[in-house]
Design a protein around this motif. Sequence first.
Motif, PDB file in Angstrom:
ATOM      1  N   GLU A   8       0.841  -1.197   0.000  1.00 20.88           N
ATOM      2  CA  GLU A   8       0.000   0.000   0.000  1.00 20.88           C
ATOM      3  C   GLU A   8       0.876   1.247   0.000  1.00 20.88           C
ATOM      4  OE1 GLU A   8      -3.450   0.121  -0.012  1.00 20.88           O
ATOM      5  OE2 GLU A   8      -3.429  -2.063  -0.287  1.00 20.88           O
ATOM      6  N   THR A   9       0.485   2.236  -0.790  1.00 13.59           N
ATOM      7  CA  THR A   9       1.297   3.455  -0.909  1.00 13.59           C
ATOM      8  C   THR A   9       0.603   4.699  -0.367  1.00 13.59           C
ATOM      9  OG1 THR A   9       0.463   3.818  -3.155  1.00 13.59           O
ATOM     10  CG2 THR A   9       2.515   2.573  -2.924  1.00 13.59           C
ATOM     11  N   ALA A  10      -0.669   4.605  -0.003  1.00 17.15           N
ATOM     12  CA  ALA A  10      -1.372   5.767   0.550  1.00 17.15           C
ATOM     13  C   ALA A  10      -0.747   6.153   1.879  1.00 17.15           C
ATOM     14  CB  ALA A  10      -2.848   5.451   0.731  1.00 17.15           C
ATOM     15  N   PRO A  11      -0.697   7.450   2.189  1.00 15.45           N
ATOM     16  CA  PRO A  11      -0.091   7.900   3.444  1.00 15.45           C
ATOM     17  C   PRO A  11      -0.729   7.230   4.661  1.00 15.45           C
ATOM     18  CG  PRO A  11      -0.518   9.768   1.989  1.00 15.45           C
ATOM     19  CD  PRO A  11      -1.174   8.577   1.357  1.00 15.45           C
ATOM     20  N   ALA A  12       0.103   6.745   5.550  1.00 15.60           N
ATOM     21  CA  ALA A  12      -0.318   6.161   6.829  1.00 15.60           C
ATOM     22  C   ALA A  12      -1.180   4.911   6.680  1.00 15.60           C
ATOM     23  CB  ALA A  12      -1.049   7.195   7.687  1.00 15.60           C
ATOM     24  N   GLU A  13      -1.187   4.308   5.488  1.00 13.21           N
ATOM     25  CA  GLU A  13      -1.950   3.068   5.317  1.00 13.21           C
ATOM     26  C   GLU A  13      -1.096   1.880   5.740  1.00 13.21           C
ATOM     27  OE1 GLU A  13      -4.421   0.873   5.540  1.00 13.21           O
ATOM     28  OE2 GLU A  13      -5.446   2.348   4.256  1.00 13.21           O
ATOM     29  N   THR A  14      -1.505   1.220   6.803  1.00  4.88           N
ATOM     30  CA  THR A  14      -0.730   0.129   7.384  1.00  4.88           C
ATOM     31  C   THR A  14      -1.337  -1.243   7.103  1.00  4.88           C
ATOM     32  OG1 THR A  14      -1.969   0.341   9.449  1.00  4.88           O
ATOM     33  CG2 THR A  14       0.075   1.603   9.273  1.00  4.88           C
ATOM     34  N   ARG A  15      -2.523  -1.259   6.519  1.00  7.24           N
ATOM     35  CA  ARG A  15      -3.204  -2.536   6.274  1.00  7.24           C
ATOM     36  C   ARG A  15      -2.712  -3.199   4.990  1.00  7.24           C
ATOM     37  NH1 ARG A  15      -9.155  -0.172   6.363  1.00  7.24           N
ATOM     38  NH2 ARG A  15      -7.979   1.509   5.348  1.00  7.24           N
ATOM     39  N   VAL A  16      -3.060  -4.463   4.857  1.00  5.03           N
ATOM     40  CA  VAL A  16      -2.719  -5.217   3.657  1.00  5.03           C
ATOM     41  C   VAL A  16      -3.931  -6.072   3.286  1.00  5.03           C
ATOM     42  CG1 VAL A  16      -1.720  -7.158   4.936  1.00  5.03           C
ATOM     43  CG2 VAL A  16      -0.993  -6.709   2.579  1.00  5.03           C
ATOM     44  N   ALA A  17      -4.102  -6.337   1.995  1.00  5.45           N
ATOM     45  CA  ALA A  17      -5.309  -7.012   1.516  1.00  5.45           C
ATOM     46  C   ALA A  17      -5.228  -8.529   1.525  1.00  5.45           C
ATOM     47  CB  ALA A  17      -5.630  -6.526   0.103  1.00  5.45           C
ATOM     48  N   LEU A  18      -4.107  -9.074   1.972  1.00  9.17           N
ATOM     49  CA  LEU A  18      -3.916 -10.527   1.971  1.00  9.17           C
ATOM     50  C   LEU A  18      -3.223 -10.950   3.251  1.00  9.17           C
ATOM     51  CD1 LEU A  18      -4.000 -13.160   0.034  1.00  9.17           C
ATOM     52  CD2 LEU A  18      -1.548 -12.661  -0.295  1.00  9.17           C
ATOM     53  N   THR A  19      -3.685 -12.044   3.829  1.00 10.37           N
ATOM     54  CA  THR A  19      -3.009 -12.646   4.976  1.00 10.37           C
ATOM     55  C   THR A  19      -2.620 -14.073   4.599  1.00 10.37           C
ATOM     56  OG1 THR A  19      -5.069 -13.515   5.918  1.00 10.37           O
ATOM     57  CG2 THR A  19      -4.404 -11.283   6.591  1.00 10.37           C
ATOM     58  N   PRO A  20      -1.705 -14.678   5.329  1.00  7.85           N
ATOM     59  CA  PRO A  20      -1.385 -16.084   5.043  1.00  7.85           C
ATOM     60  C   PRO A  20      -2.617 -16.983   5.083  1.00  7.85           C
ATOM     61  CG  PRO A  20       0.307 -15.126   6.427  1.00  7.85           C
ATOM     62  CD  PRO A  20      -0.783 -14.098   6.330  1.00  7.85           C
ATOM     63  N   GLU A  21      -3.541 -16.687   5.981  1.00  9.71           N
ATOM     64  CA  GLU A  21      -4.781 -17.474   6.081  1.00  9.71           C
ATOM     65  C   GLU A  21      -5.569 -17.437   4.775  1.00  9.71           C
ATOM     66  OE1 GLU A  21      -9.203 -17.115   8.118  1.00  9.71           O
ATOM     67  OE2 GLU A  21      -7.647 -15.644   8.601  1.00  9.71           O
ATOM     68  N   THR A  22      -5.817 -16.234   4.253  1.00 10.08           N
ATOM     69  CA  THR A  22      -6.614 -16.138   3.021  1.00 10.08           C
ATOM     70  C   THR A  22      -5.807 -16.582   1.804  1.00 10.08           C
ATOM     71  OG1 THR A  22      -6.051 -13.777   2.781  1.00 10.08           O
ATOM     72  CG2 THR A  22      -8.100 -14.336   3.936  1.00 10.08           C
ATOM     73  N   ALA A  23      -4.491 -16.416   1.857  1.00 10.73           N
ATOM     74  CA  ALA A  23      -3.652 -16.889   0.754  1.00 10.73           C
ATOM     75  C   ALA A  23      -3.810 -18.402   0.576  1.00 10.73           C
ATOM     76  CB  ALA A  23      -2.189 -16.535   1.006  1.00 10.73           C
ATOM     77  N   ARG A  24      -3.770 -19.141   1.680  1.00 10.35           N
ATOM     78  CA  ARG A  24      -3.920 -20.600   1.608  1.00 10.35           C
ATOM     79  C   ARG A  24      -5.272 -20.979   1.002  1.00 10.35           C
ATOM     80  NH1 ARG A  24      -1.455 -20.052   6.828  1.00 10.35           N
ATOM     81  NH2 ARG A  24       0.657 -20.938   6.833  1.00 10.35           N
ATOM     82  N   LYS A  25      -6.296 -20.209   1.347  1.00 10.94           N
ATOM     83  CA  LYS A  25      -7.634 -20.511   0.825  1.00 10.94           C
ATOM     84  C   LYS A  25      -7.716 -20.245  -0.673  1.00 10.94           C
ATOM     85  CE  LYS A  25     -10.060 -19.675   5.190  1.00 10.94           C
ATOM     86  NZ  LYS A  25     -11.062 -18.842   5.896  1.00 10.94           N
ATOM     87  N   PHE A  26      -7.094 -19.162  -1.134  1.00 16.54           N
ATOM     88  CA  PHE A  26      -7.089 -18.882  -2.571  1.00 16.54           C
ATOM     89  C   PHE A  26      -6.300 -19.966  -3.330  1.00 16.54           C
ATOM     90  CE2 PHE A  26      -8.025 -14.299  -1.530  1.00 16.54           C
ATOM     91  CZ  PHE A  26      -9.182 -14.214  -2.285  1.00 16.54           C
ATOM     92  N   ILE A  27      -5.187 -20.377  -2.762  1.00 13.88           N
ATOM     93  CA  ILE A  27      -4.382 -21.421  -3.401  1.00 13.88           C
ATOM     94  C   ILE A  27      -5.172 -22.728  -3.470  1.00 13.88           C
ATOM     95  CG2 ILE A  27      -2.311 -22.845  -3.118  1.00 13.88           C
ATOM     96  CD1 ILE A  27      -0.963 -20.304  -1.904  1.00 13.88           C
ATOM     97  N   ALA A  28      -5.975 -22.995  -2.443  1.00 12.37           N
ATOM     98  CA  ALA A  28      -6.805 -24.197  -2.442  1.00 12.37           C
ATOM     99  C   ALA A  28      -7.851 -24.164  -3.554  1.00 12.37           C
ATOM    100  CB  ALA A  28      -7.488 -24.366  -1.088  1.00 12.37           C
ATOM    101  N   LEU A  29      -8.212 -22.961  -3.994  1.00 15.24           N
ATOM    102  CA  LEU A  29      -9.158 -22.815  -5.101  1.00 15.24           C
ATOM    103  C   LEU A  29      -8.482 -23.053  -6.454  1.00 15.24           C
ATOM    104  CD1 LEU A  29     -11.195 -19.631  -4.040  1.00 15.24           C
ATOM    105  CD2 LEU A  29     -11.958 -22.016  -3.967  1.00 15.24           C
ATOM    106  N   GLY A  30      -7.148 -23.099  -6.422  1.00 16.06           N
ATOM    107  CA  GLY A  30      -6.398 -23.308  -7.653  1.00 16.06           C
ATOM    108  C   GLY A  30      -5.689 -22.079  -8.166  1.00 16.06           C
ATOM    109  N   ALA A  31      -5.719 -20.996  -7.399  1.00 20.07           N
ATOM    110  CA  ALA A  31      -5.073 -19.748  -7.822  1.00 20.07           C
ATOM    111  C   ALA A  31      -3.600 -19.734  -7.445  1.00 20.07           C
ATOM    112  CB  ALA A  31      -5.775 -18.553  -7.195  1.00 20.07           C
ATOM    113  N   THR A  32      -2.833 -18.974  -8.215  1.00 15.88           N
ATOM    114  CA  THR A  32      -1.461 -18.629  -7.843  1.00 15.88           C
ATOM    115  C   THR A  32      -1.522 -17.268  -7.167  1.00 15.88           C
ATOM    116  OG1 THR A  32      -0.524 -19.818  -9.719  1.00 15.88           O
ATOM    117  CG2 THR A  32       0.850 -18.116  -8.707  1.00 15.88           C
ATOM    118  N   VAL A  33      -0.839 -17.132  -6.041  1.00 13.83           N
ATOM    119  CA  VAL A  33      -0.908 -15.887  -5.276  1.00 13.83           C
ATOM    120  C   VAL A  33       0.480 -15.279  -5.154  1.00 13.83           C
ATOM    121  CG1 VAL A  33      -1.619 -14.806  -3.108  1.00 13.83           C
ATOM    122  CG2 VAL A  33      -2.877 -16.802  -3.976  1.00 13.83           C
ATOM    123  N   ALA A  34       0.588 -13.986  -5.450  1.00 15.36           N
ATOM    124  CA  ALA A  34       1.870 -13.283  -5.382  1.00 15.36           C
ATOM    125  C   ALA A  34       1.702 -12.011  -4.568  1.00 15.36           C
ATOM    126  CB  ALA A  34       2.361 -12.943  -6.792  1.00 15.36           C
TER     127      ALA A  34
END
Length: 376
Positions: A8-34
């Motif tokens: 994230e590049t917005a000022p003072a934005e500390t959040r992120v849109a992906l966690t290891p938990e959700t990454a594993r779930k997307f990969i289980a769907l067959g997606a590649t996650v970067a």
Amino acid sequence: MRIAVLRETAPAETRVALTPETARKFIALGATVAVESGAGIAASITDAAYAEAGVQVGDAAQTMSGADIVMAVQAPDPAALAGANPGALVAATFDPFGRRERVDAYAAAGFEALAMEFMPRITRAQSMDVLSSQSNLAGYKAVIAAADVYGRAFPMMMTAAGTVQAAKVFVMGVGVAGLQAIATARRLGAQVSATDVRSATREQIQSLGAKPVFVENVAGIEGEGSGGYATEMSAEYQQAQAELVSGHLAKQDIVVTTALIPGRAAPRLISDAQIATMKPGSVIFDLAVAQGGNVEGSVADQMVEKHGVKIIGFANTPATVPADASALYARNLYNFLSAFWDKDQGRPVLDAEIGDAVRLTRGGAVVNERLLERGA
């Protein structure tokens, strides 16, 4: 299907849109996650944690190369998406009314922009609602921040040296943030009262053990807009509410304001004259400060003292609790995309009810009805 997440590049934005938990779930769907290296650091997620979950970690160019879906907290500049596939989906918050030029840029770039803040408030979309998940944390943090600034204790304390009276907390606006603010203040031992323009919230306030403060005998004003949001009130109601609130404010120690109307500047709830009636040492937390503020004179990320009252508010309150905010936001995104995941096509296929509600751009044009109706 390649899913990409940039820092994230917005000022003072500390959040992120992906966690290891959700990454594993997307990969289980067959997606590649970067994910771009360092994207989760401010939310206490290391590159190693992503890698352990099966995520490809690299620089921005590597992350974006061949991306079919881009996930973000705040929509990046389209130029930052260079390398993504034509027509790639971008799921993020866009501030479509306030940043229309960014929406136009996404259309010109050929991306399909999906505004998560436009998620309809219907039962089946509750788990996808980023406004609710982030507002819940914002309401909590507003009370905690106010308690930190307040020079006294919250709960009643009976000691050998005498009794400490419980703080009086008044919450203005009883949506998701307001309800959490009430609950948090109650847990800390305060005497809590609350008000809202929607009469239906009276029972919600009482269910949390707080006192409802409502305008009476002003017929025909319910304050309920589409999707459960508040609407603008009549002049009659506004005058009656101002008189009621003025008398109540003078007795309060802490006030939390949460009122927002989608697509409009935040309504003014507290004037300078009303602040002047409050007790010295009182605290006001303005959760709407980034949208113009509910409180006259409030300034984002600054403490303003007026008439002995401290007024505070963060431009991005959820970002002050980044780990939990990221976890909830990432789950919202996963719940959204996975609900429409077509196994045969290996990608999400949005329906009309939710897809048309959140989709801003497609095929090089702005297609969202809410934006087009505004003539923006």
